[in-house]
Design a protein around this motif. Structure first.
Motif, PDB file in Angstrom:
ATOM      1  N   LEU A  16       1.887  -6.790   7.056  1.00 21.87           N
ATOM      2  CA  LEU A  16       2.605  -6.172   5.914  1.00 21.87           C
ATOM      3  C   LEU A  16       2.017  -5.997   4.931  1.00 21.87           C
ATOM      4  O   LEU A  16       2.058  -4.786   4.121  1.00 21.87           O
ATOM      5  N   GLN A  18      -1.034  -5.358   4.213  1.00 20.58           N
ATOM      6  CA  GLN A  18      -2.125  -4.310   4.651  1.00 20.58           C
ATOM      7  C   GLN A  18      -1.689  -3.140   4.557  1.00 20.58           C
ATOM      8  O   GLN A  18      -2.698  -2.050   4.540  1.00 20.58           O
ATOM      9  N   LEU A  19      -0.477  -2.711   4.434  1.00 21.85           N
ATOM     10  CA  LEU A  19       0.000  -1.375   4.449  1.00 21.85           C
ATOM     11  C   LEU A  19      -0.367  -0.739   2.951  1.00 21.85           C
ATOM     12  O   LEU A  19      -0.583  -1.297   2.029  1.00 21.85           O
ATOM     13  N   ASP A  23       3.885   2.741   0.787  1.00 19.56           N
ATOM     14  CA  ASP A  23       4.569   2.026   2.079  1.00 19.56           C
ATOM     15  C   ASP A  23       5.375   0.911   1.584  1.00 19.56           C
ATOM     16  O   ASP A  23       6.341   0.505   1.872  1.00 19.56           O
ATOM     17  N   ARG A  24       4.531  -0.177   0.970  1.00 15.18           N
ATOM     18  CA  ARG A  24       4.727  -1.439   0.715  1.00 15.18           C
ATOM     19  C   ARG A  24       6.097  -1.247  -0.474  1.00 15.18           C
ATOM     20  O   ARG A  24       7.159  -1.900  -0.390  1.00 15.18           O
TER      21      ARG A  24
END
Length: 77
Positions: A16, A18-19, A23-24
């Motif tokens: 998560l 690394q998104l 997006d995060r």
């Protein structure tokens, strides 16, 4: 949060973080809304004396908070 987020022990929790930032941020906003809505459901269930459902919704709220925090603070361990 003052403690090690247990979600970050899981490979999926680490993924998560690394998104891409955009997006995060979107997922974090949804998780915070989910947390608030689940807390409301927990309180309603508790008032109706439906303890198992209150516990369920409180757990949903907790998990949503962990996800939101992991997304908001990608470098926190």
């Amino acid at each position: 949060m003052g403690y090690i987020n247990p979600l970050l022990r899981l490979p999926a929790g680490q993924a998560l973080q690394q998104l891409p930032k955009a997006d995060r941020e979107r997922i974090e906003a949804v998780m915070r809304d989910l947390r608030d809505q689940a807390n409301t459901e927990a309180e309603t269930a508790w008032r109706r004396r439906k303890a198992p459902m209150a516990a369920y919704w409180r757990a949903v709220s907790t998990y949503a908070r962990h996800v939101a925090h992991a997304l908001a603070h990608p470098k926190d361990q």
